[in-house]
Scaffold this active site. Structure first.
Site, PDB file in Angstrom:
ATOM      1  N   GLY A  31       0.786  -1.213   0.000  1.00 46.95           N
ATOM      2  CA  GLY A  31       0.000   0.000   0.000  1.00 46.95           C
ATOM      3  C   GLY A  31       0.824   1.272   0.000  1.00 46.95           C
ATOM      4  O   GLY A  31       0.356   2.322  -0.422  1.00 46.95           O
ATOM      5  N   GLU A  32       2.080   1.197   0.435  1.00 46.69           N
ATOM      6  CA  GLU A  32       2.910   2.396   0.490  1.00 46.69           C
ATOM      7  C   GLU A  32       3.127   2.987  -0.892  1.00 46.69           C
ATOM      8  O   GLU A  32       3.270   4.193  -1.041  1.00 46.69           O
ATOM      9  CB  GLU A  32       4.283   2.081   1.092  1.00 46.69           C
ATOM     10  CG  GLU A  32       4.273   1.365   2.418  1.00 46.69           C
ATOM     11  CD  GLU A  32       4.153  -0.135   2.281  1.00 46.69           C
ATOM     12  OE1 GLU A  32       4.777  -0.734   1.378  1.00 46.69           O
ATOM     13  OE2 GLU A  32       3.396  -0.716   3.060  1.00 46.69           O
TER      14      GLU A  32
END
Length: 65
Positions: A31-32
């Protein structure tokens, strides 16, 4: 600010390595990648709205007064 359209082809590879931080399926979250520019975008929006440049997080109302 680069977007997904500015990046060439990307290939994900799995590297065999012992890692205690993975989940039950043996993978970590990615998700980063999608939220890299969010902090800068919000800080720029605050600057555009208030005229005050805030260079540290979290951005609080007290910093804008």
């Amino acid at each position: 600010m680069p977007t997904a359209a500015d990046i060439g082809e990307m290939t994900a590879i799995m590297v065999e390595d012992d890692d205690a931080a993975v989940n039950a399926e043996g993978v970590k979250g990615l998700g980063e990648i999608g939220i890299i520019g969010v902090n800068a975008a919000i800080a720029n929006a605050v600057f555009n709205a208030t005229g005050r440049r805030v260079r540290n997080l979290p951005i609080r109302v007290e910093q804008l007064l």
